[in-house]
Design an enzyme around this catalytic site. Structure first.
Site, PDB file in Angstrom:
ATOM      1  N   ASN A  46      -1.059 -16.046   9.368  1.00 58.16           N
ATOM      2  CA  ASN A  46      -0.265 -16.455   8.205  1.00 58.16           C
ATOM      3  C   ASN A  46      -1.075 -16.356   6.915  1.00 58.16           C
ATOM      4  OD1 ASN A  46       2.040 -16.904   9.618  1.00 58.16           O
ATOM      5  ND2 ASN A  46       1.925 -19.138   9.571  1.00 58.16           N
TER       6      ASN A  46
ATOM      7  N   GLU B 196      -2.033 -17.791  15.053  1.00 60.77           N
ATOM      8  CA  GLU B 196      -0.853 -17.953  14.189  1.00 60.77           C
ATOM      9  C   GLU B 196      -1.246 -18.384  12.773  1.00 60.77           C
ATOM     10  OE1 GLU B 196       1.970 -16.925  14.934  1.00 60.77           O
ATOM     11  OE2 GLU B 196       1.948 -16.829  17.111  1.00 60.77           O
TER      12      GLU B 196
ATOM     13  N   ARG C 136       7.743  -9.609  11.177  1.00 59.35           N
ATOM     14  CA  ARG C 136       7.450 -10.988  11.564  1.00 59.35           C
ATOM     15  C   ARG C 136       8.625 -11.552  12.358  1.00 59.35           C
ATOM     16  NH1 ARG C 136       2.949 -10.800  11.989  1.00 59.35           N
ATOM     17  NH2 ARG C 136       3.042 -13.006  12.415  1.00 59.35           N
TER      18      ARG C 136
END
Ligand SMILES: Nc1ncnc2c1ncn2[C@@H]1O[C@H](COP(=O)(O)OP(=O)(O)O)[C@@H](O)[C@H]1O
Ligand SMILES: [Mg+2]
Lengths: 146, 109
Positions: free
Chosen positions: A52, A48, A106
């Protein structure tokens, strides 16, 4: 807190490096003898944070990402992911479930997953300068091992 | 990551395997879209027993696929997620949107 071991890796913000980063983190964490669930949580949280940095920090360019893992006293794993990208204007808002600036591709659930899988999550960011995500997870000592 | 499919009387089962992250998500969503448009099923099942890893990029794929099935007046469901995938599904609260079941033999009956 006393540092017992660490690694530091640097890589480009190419999406092929997402799988590399979580595999490297899992390999380093394995010296703490984590169970399957702990290992899965570590791989997911790293995926994650690195995603990002790749998607949001450097939306139209390729930049530098650094990942540091430390083992601290008390079987504590600390993971830091840093980028020098565009930064986050409002961190509190960015961390809310479903909040995304990434559109249809997303889900807005990245920070929610990081915070529910880790014991601690801290995000420091400055617009135009970059973002650092620091996460900690205590790995339970396994009964009967070592 | 890999996808294969089987179709039987209105039910399209998509077998996903490998690791589903942002790197794989766009290509996978394109494949799922194409298969749904080809078969126009009433029910689309994502069979996940072969999926060894998924993060929130997979959540976006599931949400988009569920929306697509709803537009076609059909429904999407998820079968046999591994423990890691199940934890991500739960943390994202996906069960409020898409039914998740375990223990089916890949929808093959
Ligand atoms: N490293 C980063 N650099 C810049 N912006 C970021 C970074 N990480 C997160 N963000 C911002 O926070 C939002 C929420 O992130 P997240 O919860 O992971 O959801 P998603 O990645 O699905 O958008 C992102 O949409 C983005 O606006
Ligand atoms: Mg994210």
């Amino acid at each position: 807190m006393k540092e017992q071991n660490y690694i530091k890796l640097e890589f480009l913000s190419r999406s092929a490096n997402e799988a590399f980063a979580r595999a490297a983190a899992a390999a380093f964490a394995s010296q703490l003898d984590p169970n399957m669930e702990e290992l899965g949580d570590i791989r997911t949280a790293v995926s994650e944070a690195v995603t990002n940095a790749i998607v949001h920090a450097y939306p139209d360019s390729i930049g530098r990402i650094s990942m540091r893992l430390r083992i601290l006293e008390g079987q504590l794993l600390e993971i830091s992911i840093r980028d020098w990208g565009r930064g986050i204007e409002n961190v509190e808002q960015a961390m809310k479930p479903l909040y995304t600036t990434g559109g249809q591709e997303r889900s807005g659930m990245g920070f929610t997953i990081m915070s529910s899988f880790m014991d601690k999550l801290r995000v420091r960011s400055a617009p135009g300068k970059g973002t650092t995500v620091v996460m900690q997870r205590a790995i339970c000592p396994r009964v009967g091992s070592r | 990551m890999n996808i294969s499919s089987s179709y039987f009387s209105g039910r399209l089962t998509l077998f996903l395997s490998g690791e589903l992250d942002h790197h794989e998500a766009r290509g996978l969503l394109g494949s799922i879209d194409d298969l749904i448009e080809e078969f126009m099923p009433r029910e689309c099942v994502l069979e996940l027993s072969g999926l060894s890893f998924m993060d929130s990029s997979g959540i976006a794929v599931i949400v988009r696929s569920a929306e697509k099935m709803r537009l076609l007046r059909g429904r999407l469901s998820i079968e046999n997620p591994s423990a890691q995938v199940m934890r991500v599904l739960e943390a994202a609260g996906i069960e409020r949107l898409v039914p998740v079941t375990s223990g089916n033999m890949g929808g093959l009956l």
